[in-house]
Write a protein that holds these residues in place. Structure first.
Motif, PDB file in Angstrom:
ATOM      1  N   TYR A 114     -12.363 -32.752  32.290  1.00 41.02           N
ATOM      2  CA  TYR A 114     -12.530 -31.460  32.960  1.00 41.02           C
ATOM      3  C   TYR A 114     -12.598 -30.357  31.929  1.00 41.02           C
ATOM      4  CZ  TYR A 114     -11.542 -33.343  37.616  1.00 41.02           C
ATOM      5  OH  TYR A 114     -11.620 -34.022  38.792  1.00 41.02           O
TER       6      TYR A 114
ATOM      7  N   GLU B  75     -12.051 -26.615  31.519  1.00 36.02           N
ATOM      8  CA  GLU B  75     -10.706 -26.279  32.015  1.00 36.02           C
ATOM      9  C   GLU B  75      -9.667 -26.721  31.010  1.00 36.02           C
ATOM     10  OE1 GLU B  75     -10.217 -24.583  34.655  1.00 36.02           O
ATOM     11  OE2 GLU B  75     -12.253 -24.621  35.456  1.00 36.02           O
TER      12      GLU B  75
ATOM     13  N   THR C 299      -4.278 -28.212  39.918  1.00 36.00           N
ATOM     14  CA  THR C 299      -4.751 -26.849  40.170  1.00 36.00           C
ATOM     15  C   THR C 299      -5.432 -26.818  41.529  1.00 36.00           C
ATOM     16  OG1 THR C 299      -6.934 -27.222  39.185  1.00 36.00           O
ATOM     17  CG2 THR C 299      -5.144 -26.583  37.688  1.00 36.00           C
ATOM     18  N   GLN C 300      -5.890 -25.672  41.931  1.00 36.09           N
ATOM     19  CA  GLN C 300      -6.588 -25.571  43.214  1.00 36.09           C
ATOM     20  C   GLN C 300      -7.911 -26.324  43.205  1.00 36.09           C
ATOM     21  OE1 GLN C 300      -6.974 -21.406  44.115  1.00 36.09           O
ATOM     22  NE2 GLN C 300      -4.775 -21.152  44.566  1.00 36.09           N
ATOM     23  N   ASP C 301      -8.519 -26.478  42.013  1.00 28.45           N
ATOM     24  CA  ASP C 301      -9.852 -27.064  41.953  1.00 28.45           C
ATOM     25  C   ASP C 301      -9.843 -28.536  41.601  1.00 28.45           C
ATOM     26  OD1 ASP C 301     -10.893 -24.554  42.499  1.00 28.45           O
ATOM     27  OD2 ASP C 301     -10.916 -24.003  40.362  1.00 28.45           O
ATOM     28  N   PHE C 302      -8.845 -28.978  40.870  1.00 21.87           N
ATOM     29  CA  PHE C 302      -8.911 -30.364  40.416  1.00 21.87           C
ATOM     30  C   PHE C 302      -7.501 -30.860  40.114  1.00 21.87           C
ATOM     31  CE2 PHE C 302      -9.001 -27.847  36.569  1.00 21.87           C
ATOM     32  CZ  PHE C 302      -8.169 -28.526  35.711  1.00 21.87           C
TER      33      PHE C 302
ATOM     34  N   LYS D 117     -10.442 -36.607  34.004  1.00 21.57           N
ATOM     35  CA  LYS D 117     -10.544 -36.609  35.452  1.00 21.57           C
ATOM     36  C   LYS D 117      -9.558 -37.623  36.061  1.00 21.57           C
ATOM     37  CE  LYS D 117     -15.372 -35.121  35.625  1.00 21.57           C
ATOM     38  NZ  LYS D 117     -16.734 -35.447  36.097  1.00 21.57           N
TER      39      LYS D 117
ATOM     40  N   ASP E  55      -4.323 -36.137  47.552  1.00 23.62           N
ATOM     41  CA  ASP E  55      -3.538 -35.061  48.154  1.00 23.62           C
ATOM     42  C   ASP E  55      -2.046 -35.277  47.958  1.00 23.62           C
ATOM     43  OD1 ASP E  55      -5.815 -33.771  48.945  1.00 23.62           O
ATOM     44  OD2 ASP E  55      -5.820 -34.641  50.972  1.00 23.62           O
TER      45      ASP E  55
ATOM     46  N   ARG F 157      -1.316 -33.858  44.707  1.00 27.68           N
ATOM     47  CA  ARG F 157      -1.383 -32.397  44.754  1.00 27.68           C
ATOM     48  C   ARG F 157      -0.063 -31.807  45.280  1.00 27.68           C
ATOM     49  NH1 ARG F 157      -6.226 -29.850  44.245  1.00 27.68           N
ATOM     50  NH2 ARG F 157      -8.086 -31.168  44.115  1.00 27.68           N
TER      51      ARG F 157
END
Length: 659
Positions: free
Chosen positions: A108, A125, A154-157, A181, A216, A219
């Motif tokens: 990333y 990133e 993070t919010q994106d990955f 990734k 998720d 996350r």
């Protein structure tokens, strides 16, 4: 017969019992077999799963480890690029290397940081302008080697941070940090399929979930200790985060599960596989259900065959039971149906038929013997052959007939003796009755005389008691008079003593009067000698002399009176003493009379009590004689009745015929 059939049907038949026992046995075997099968399959499944899961977890951990090593090799190659190791390389060179790496590999972002953690160059990133406060920098400084950190969310990955020192001429001058990734881990974890609900996860040493088939879950940055707070789950989690390799069976999230775990070398992570026990027990339960269905089908077939067999046996046994019940109710004429079945039931029916015929013959013979006995014919015997234990019945019947013959003969002889005895008792009872009557009259006359004596004795007792009372009163009065005489004697003696004292006083007064007279005379002489001045005193002296003379005379008279009184008192004292002695003698005689009266009263009381006892004994004897008279009369009546009954008994015994 219908009533007997109803009673038989109302009870449980042998067919029902056989089928019930068969059902119980089959169901018991089915349950025991199912339990053993279920227990064996469960243990087998558990053993296999635990044996399989442990190496599977180790192999999967190695797969994750090899993928991470692949990434680590790439990072190591990048850190050895001459554009990093050459001290003369510019920032543009660094940017070029980072750009090429990001385009070549699955980053990333990738960045170069100074020893202090400040950003030097980056592409894509990254952590930001510095990594001073991150654990990644601390680990790289501590190990001075390649380091892998927990996933970066993070919010994106979601990425996997990996850092390695950059050295030039053997000295570290910076740190290369790449964000791989997350697909690298999710692909490995998602490829592991165990059961319907089994899954594989990665956790760090704190219990934080760093790898999950569902991104998720990563996350949310969950901790396995927060997902299940039970002691069973925590004991497994403790072993898991301690980088232990092993397997366990416990409750996780409320369901029993198989768990295997193994550390991922080169990281702070541990790989774990969780499989709910129900996933693999479904097949076991299906096999158990198939076994139960097959057993139940076999049970139905067995029950059908048993029903047919027991129906045949039950119908034949029912016929035999009806006949036995008829025999118990006194039916000796009905026949027994013997079916040719060639088994034990046919033997039972034939035996029952033979038994009924034998019993019928025995009872008919017994009936013949009893009919003769009822008609008075004791000259009869039991005939025919009695088999087995029935021979005892014949012997008993013969013994009864013999005993009855002997008993009736003895009874006849006893009746003759009883008749003679009854006649003798009748004559003796009449004599006893006459004697009892004479005795009763004598006792009544004796009782009358005793009552007269008792009346006279009562009068004597009353007079004696009155005499005793009067004597006691006289004795009391004499004692009182004697006491008074003693008091009078004492008073007379006191008066005599006082009189003597008065005599002494009178003589003293007489002496005083004489002395006074002499003094008055001397005073008169002195008054005359004085002359005119002593005239008044002379008159007084004369008067004193006169008074003294009167006093002397009075004292003499007093003495005379006292002498006379003393003489009378002494005479009274003498009379009083004589009277007191007479009263004492009278008191002694009164005491003797009282004692005699007391003894007489006691004697009369004893005689009266004895007479009452004699009277009571006479009454008892009179009552007994009356009872004897009544018994004699009853005995006479009984003897007459006994005589009549003995004659009737003899007439009845004459009707019997003996051996």
């Amino acid at each position: 017969m219908k009533n007997r059939e109803k009673r038989i049907k109302s009870k449980k038949s042998i067919r029902f019992k056989i089928m019930a026992i068969t059902v119980i046995i089959v169901i018991g075997i089915m349950l025991v077999s199912s339990g053993i099968l279920h227990y064996s399959m469960q243990n087998l499944t558990e053993s296999i799963l635990l044996d399989v899961l442990k190496p599977m977890a180790g192999q999967s951990a190695k797969t994750v480890e090899s993928n991470i090593h692949l990434l680590a090799d790439r990072m190591s190659d990048l850190s050895l690029d001459q554009r990093f190791t050459n001290a003369d390389a510019s920032k543009a060179d660094h940017d070029q290397v980072l750009k090429e790496a990001r385009n070549t590999y699955e980053f990333y972002g990738i960045a170069l940081y100074s020893l202090e953690g400040s950003l030097l160059s980056s592409d894509g990133e990254n952590y930001g302008t510095d990594i001073k406060e991150t654990s990644l920098l601390s680990l790289m400084r501590e190990t001075d080697n390649l380091t892998i950190a927990d996933p970066m969310v993070t919010q994106d990955f979601v990425g996997i941070p990996m850092g390695i020192p950059v050295k030039s001429q053997g000295e570290t001058w910076g740190y290369l940090v790449g964000i791989y990734k997350y697909d690298l881990l999710s692909d490995v974890l998602g490829a592991i399929h165990i059961g319907q609900n089994g899954m594989a996860i990665l956790v760090n040493q704190d219990g934080k979930i760093v790898g999950h088939p569902t991104t998720d879950m990563v996350r949310q940055e969950l901790n396995i200790y927060d997902l299940d707070t039970s002691a069973s789950a925590h004991s497994i989690f403790d072993r898991m985060v301690s980088r232990e390799t092993g397997q366990a069976l416990g409750f996780i999230n409320g369901q029993e599960s198989y768990v295997a775990f193994s550390p991922v070398r080169g990281t702070r992570w541990s790989f774990a596989v969780e499989v709910p026990k129900t996933d693999y027990m479904a097949s076991t339960n299906l096999a158990l259900l198939n076994t139960l269905v097959g057993t139940f089908g076999t049970l139905i077939v067995a029950l059908f065959l048993i029903w047919i067999t027991t129906t045949m046996i039950s119908s034949q046994l029912k016929s035999a039971i009806l006949r036995v019940n008829g025999l118990a109710q006194g039916d000796l004429t009905s026949l027994v149906e013997v079916k040719k079945t060639g088994d034990e039931v046919e033997i039972l029916s034939a035996s029952l038929d033979s038994t009924v015929q034998s019993i019928n013959g025995y009872i008919m013979e017994i009936q013949r013997v009893l009919d003769n006995i009822s008609k008075g014919n004791l000259n009869v015997t039991a005939e025919g052959e009695y088999k087995g234990d029935f021979h005892v019945l014949k012997e008993s019947l013969t013994q009864i007939i013999t005993s009855m013959n002997e008993m009736m003969k003895q009874t006849s002889n006893t009746a003759l003796r009883l008749t003679d005895t009854a006649q003798s008792m009748s004559s003796q009872s009449e004599e006893l009755q006459q004697a009892a009557l004479t005795q009763t009259n004598a006792m009544d006359d004796l009782n009358s005389k005793v009552e007269n004596i008792q009346g006279n004795l009562n009068d004597v007792s009353d007079n004696t008691k009155e005499t005793k009372q009067r004597a006691a009163e006289i004795a009391e009065q004499i004692a009182d008079g004697n006491q008074k005489m003693q008091e009078l004697t004492q008073a007379m003696e006191a008066i005599s003593r006082n009189a003597a004292d008065i005599t002494k006083i009178s003589k003293l007064m007489e002496d005083i009067a004489q002395q006074t007279s002499i003094l008055a005379l001397n005073a008169s002489v002195e008054a005359q000698r004085v002359g005119e001045a002593g005239k008044g005193f002379a008159v007084v002296a004369e008067e004193v002399r006169t008074l003294a003379g009167q006093s002397t005379e009075a004292a003499q008279n007093t003495v005379e009176i006292i002498d006379t009184t003393s003489h009378l008192i002494r005479k009274g004292v003498k009379l009083t003493a004589e009277t007191s002695r007479a009263l004492s003698e009278i008191n002694k005689g009164s005491d003797a009379v009282t004692a005699i009266s007391n003894r007489l009263s006691d004697t009369v009381d004893i005689q009266e009590e004895s007479l009452r006892g004699v009277s009571q004994r006479i009454e008892d004897l009179s009552s007994i004689t009356r009872q004897n008279l009544q018994c004699a009369e009853n005995t006479a009546a009984v003897s007459l009745s006994l005589d009549a009954e003995s004659k009737k008994l003899k007439e009845l015994l004459d009707k019997f015929k003996f051996h």
